[in-house]
Design a protein around this motif. Structure first.
Motif, PDB file in Angstrom:
ATOM      1  N   LYS A 197      45.689  29.385  37.966  1.00  0.00           N
ATOM      2  CA  LYS A 197      45.446  30.735  37.420  1.00  0.00           C
ATOM      3  C   LYS A 197      44.901  30.687  35.989  1.00  0.00           C
ATOM      4  O   LYS A 197      44.370  31.664  35.500  1.00  0.00           O
ATOM      5  N   GLU A 198      45.000  29.523  35.340  1.00  0.00           N
ATOM      6  CA  GLU A 198      44.425  29.349  33.990  1.00  0.00           C
ATOM      7  C   GLU A 198      42.924  29.085  34.043  1.00  0.00           C
ATOM      8  O   GLU A 198      42.258  29.067  33.015  1.00  0.00           O
ATOM      9  N   ASP A 199      42.400  28.858  35.245  1.00  0.00           N
ATOM     10  CA  ASP A 199      40.967  28.572  35.367  1.00  0.00           C
ATOM     11  C   ASP A 199      40.204  29.883  35.584  1.00  0.00           C
ATOM     12  O   ASP A 199      40.058  30.369  36.704  1.00  0.00           O
ATOM     13  N   LEU A 200      39.732  30.425  34.476  1.00  0.00           N
ATOM     14  CA  LEU A 200      39.087  31.739  34.512  1.00  0.00           C
ATOM     15  C   LEU A 200      37.864  31.748  35.440  1.00  0.00           C
ATOM     16  O   LEU A 200      37.714  32.654  36.276  1.00  0.00           O
ATOM     17  N   ALA A 201      37.025  30.738  35.306  1.00  0.00           N
ATOM     18  CA  ALA A 201      35.808  30.701  36.133  1.00  0.00           C
ATOM     19  C   ALA A 201      36.181  30.641  37.620  1.00  0.00           C
ATOM     20  O   ALA A 201      35.584  31.337  38.463  1.00  0.00           O
ATOM     21  N   GLY A 202      37.179  29.829  37.925  1.00  0.00           N
ATOM     22  CA  GLY A 202      37.610  29.695  39.318  1.00  0.00           C
ATOM     23  C   GLY A 202      38.198  31.000  39.847  1.00  0.00           C
ATOM     24  O   GLY A 202      37.929  31.397  40.988  1.00  0.00           O
ATOM     25  N   MET A 203      38.999  31.667  39.016  1.00  0.00           N
ATOM     26  CA  MET A 203      39.636  32.911  39.462  1.00  0.00           C
ATOM     27  C   MET A 203      38.594  34.018  39.673  1.00  0.00           C
ATOM     28  O   MET A 203      38.693  34.805  40.616  1.00  0.00           O
ATOM     29  N   ILE A 204      37.593  34.044  38.792  1.00  0.00           N
ATOM     30  CA  ILE A 204      36.550  35.073  38.945  1.00  0.00           C
ATOM     31  C   ILE A 204      35.716  34.793  40.197  1.00  0.00           C
ATOM     32  O   ILE A 204      35.389  35.710  40.967  1.00  0.00           O
ATOM     33  N   ALA A 205      35.400  33.527  40.414  1.00  0.00           N
ATOM     34  CA  ALA A 205      34.638  33.172  41.624  1.00  0.00           C
ATOM     35  C   ALA A 205      35.442  33.538  42.873  1.00  0.00           C
ATOM     36  O   ALA A 205      34.890  34.054  43.861  1.00  0.00           O
ATOM     37  N   MET A 206      36.748  33.294  42.840  1.00  0.00           N
ATOM     38  CA  MET A 206      37.613  33.653  43.976  1.00  0.00           C
ATOM     39  C   MET A 206      37.590  35.165  44.222  1.00  0.00           C
ATOM     40  O   MET A 206      37.495  35.628  45.356  1.00  0.00           O
ATOM     41  N   GLN A 207      37.691  35.932  43.130  1.00  0.00           N
ATOM     42  CA  GLN A 207      37.687  37.402  43.281  1.00  0.00           C
ATOM     43  C   GLN A 207      36.377  37.882  43.909  1.00  0.00           C
ATOM     44  O   GLN A 207      36.371  38.746  44.781  1.00  0.00           O
ATOM     45  N   ALA A 208      35.267  37.313  43.441  1.00  0.00           N
ATOM     46  CA  ALA A 208      33.961  37.714  43.982  1.00  0.00           C
ATOM     47  C   ALA A 208      33.880  37.362  45.473  1.00  0.00           C
ATOM     48  O   ALA A 208      33.435  38.171  46.295  1.00  0.00           O
ATOM     49  N   ALA A 209      34.331  36.165  45.809  1.00  0.00           N
ATOM     50  CA  ALA A 209      34.247  35.715  47.210  1.00  0.00           C
ATOM     51  C   ALA A 209      35.129  36.578  48.112  1.00  0.00           C
ATOM     52  O   ALA A 209      34.694  37.024  49.184  1.00  0.00           O
ATOM     53  N   ALA A 210      36.357  36.830  47.675  1.00  0.00           N
ATOM     54  CA  ALA A 210      37.286  37.608  48.511  1.00  0.00           C
ATOM     55  C   ALA A 210      36.788  39.046  48.678  1.00  0.00           C
ATOM     56  O   ALA A 210      36.870  39.622  49.769  1.00  0.00           O
ATOM     57  N   GLY A 211      36.267  39.608  47.598  1.00  0.00           N
ATOM     58  CA  GLY A 211      35.732  40.975  47.672  1.00  0.00           C
ATOM     59  C   GLY A 211      34.573  41.043  48.649  1.00  0.00           C
ATOM     60  O   GLY A 211      34.451  41.986  49.438  1.00  0.00           O
ATOM     61  N   GLN A 212      33.736  40.016  48.607  1.00  0.00           N
ATOM     62  CA  GLN A 212      32.559  39.993  49.485  1.00  0.00           C
ATOM     63  C   GLN A 212      32.962  39.873  50.958  1.00  0.00           C
ATOM     64  O   GLN A 212      32.385  40.511  51.836  1.00  0.00           O
ATOM     65  N   VAL A 213      33.991  39.064  51.215  1.00  0.00           N
ATOM     66  CA  VAL A 213      34.473  38.919  52.600  1.00  0.00           C
ATOM     67  C   VAL A 213      34.981  40.261  53.120  1.00  0.00           C
ATOM     68  O   VAL A 213      34.651  40.693  54.226  1.00  0.00           O
ATOM     69  N   ALA A 214      35.788  40.942  52.291  1.00  0.00           N
ATOM     70  CA  ALA A 214      36.354  42.224  52.730  1.00  0.00           C
ATOM     71  C   ALA A 214      35.254  43.265  52.949  1.00  0.00           C
ATOM     72  O   ALA A 214      35.243  43.968  53.973  1.00  0.00           O
ATOM     73  N   GLN A 215      34.334  43.357  52.000  1.00  0.00           N
ATOM     74  CA  GLN A 215      33.244  44.336  52.123  1.00  0.00           C
ATOM     75  C   GLN A 215      32.401  44.050  53.366  1.00  0.00           C
ATOM     76  O   GLN A 215      32.095  44.954  54.152  1.00  0.00           O
ATOM     77  N   ALA A 216      32.032  42.782  53.539  1.00  0.00           N
ATOM     78  CA  ALA A 216      31.180  42.430  54.685  1.00  0.00           C
ATOM     79  C   ALA A 216      31.914  42.664  56.011  1.00  0.00           C
ATOM     80  O   ALA A 216      31.308  43.098  56.992  1.00  0.00           O
ATOM     81  N   ALA A 217      33.229  42.401  56.039  1.00  0.00           N
ATOM     82  CA  ALA A 217      33.990  42.624  57.284  1.00  0.00           C
ATOM     83  C   ALA A 217      33.987  44.107  57.640  1.00  0.00           C
ATOM     84  O   ALA A 217      33.808  44.487  58.803  1.00  0.00           O
TER      85      ALA A 217
END
Ligand SMILES: Cc1cc2nc3c(=O)[nH]c(=O)nc-3n(C[C@H](O)[C@H](O)[C@H](O)COP(=O)(O)O)c2cc1C
Length: 245
Positions: A197-217
């Motif tokens: 959770k201290e990895d800001l870049a990783g957490m932001i990339a995760m948020q973008a990916a998860a949001g995209q999966v939900a939207q596309a579904a």
């Protein structure tokens, strides 16, 4: 709101470690997915399931081909009823969960520049889906966590992503990789169990990916419903040679 347009996103974490960084990242991803709209989520940890190695018997393939000979090679998805593997273990439960989901997110750590054996074994056991197309129309993404920045997270993400594509899912994002040490330098962060959770870049990339999966579904389901209501039938093509075409 039309309740029929709810979607389910299934998160699958494959690592020998329970409550580790991958599980944390996936839990966060599922929370993001739920925040997008009418999305339900479920997380499964492969450690809770008994999963044997694929033995390469090709029984799944033979059963799919037999069915295709009966119903026609242009019938997509192939109408396989239920579980299609010769090994009777907990994969039966996992296949059903995958078939019931509208989207799938895989999460696995980097183990020697690739995924751990637990995740690979699980994916190998999904071979029926390569040939029966039952996961077509569902969306997917991959997440990974490594110790060091640039020490295999790209290759792991790529292997997970290609595996998702191979079993017939529509991958809708690059996915996300994160590190579980300070700045990805291999220095442990002792103040928290979930250093990722201290990895800001990783957490932001995760948020973008998860949001995209939900939207596309959601869009995929609404699109399919709209086509159906308009009486429009899409002719799907598979990988098999269709006699006479
Ligand atoms: C057998 C093994 C191999 C590993 N190989 C790598 C590697 O190649 N590159 C890397 O960055 N981290 C590697 N790691 C570190 C893990 O990816 C890292 O600790 C990750 O946070 C584990 O996720 P988890 O907490 O969900 O288990 C390895 C760990 C183990 C146990």
């Amino acid at each position: 709101m039309n309740d029929d347009l709810n979607v389910t996103i299934l998160g699958i974490v494959g690592t020998p470690i329970k409550q580790g960084n991958c599980q944390y990242l996936l839990e966060q991803a599922l929370q993001v997915a739920e925040s997008v709209g009418p999305v339900k989520t479920e997380l499964v940890h492969l450690k809770d399931y008994r999963i044997e190695y694929c033995m390469g018997c090709e029984g799944c393939l033979r059963r799919v081909h037999k069915l295709q000979q009966k119903v026609g090679f242009d019938k997509i998805p192939v109408p396989v009823k239920g579980y299609n593997c010769s090994i009777k273990d907990d994969m039966e439960i996992l296949h059903q969960k995958m078939l019931d989901a509208d989207g799938i997110i895989l999460a696995a750590p980097v183990y020697i520049a690739s995924m751990p054996g637990q995740m690979k074994t699980f994916i190998d056991r999904c071979r029926t889906f390569v040939h029966d197309y039952r996961l077509r129309g569902k969306v997917a993404a991959a997440l990974t966590v490594g110790f060091f920045r640039n020490a295999g997270e790209d290759t792991t993400l790529q292997a997970l992503t290609l595996s998702l594509l191979a079993i017939g899912l529509s991958v809708v994002t690059f996915g996300a990789s994160a590190v579980s040490t300070r700045e990805g330098l291999g220095i442990p962060i002792r103040e928290t169990r979930f250093a990722v959770k201290e990895d800001l870049a990783g957490m932001i990339a995760m948020q973008a990916a998860a949001g995209q999966v939900a939207q596309a579904a959601l869009q995929m389901k609404a699109g399919a419903r709209a086509l159906e209501e308009a009486g429009l039938r899409i002719k799907s093509r598979g990988w098999a040679l269709v006699p006479g075409h």
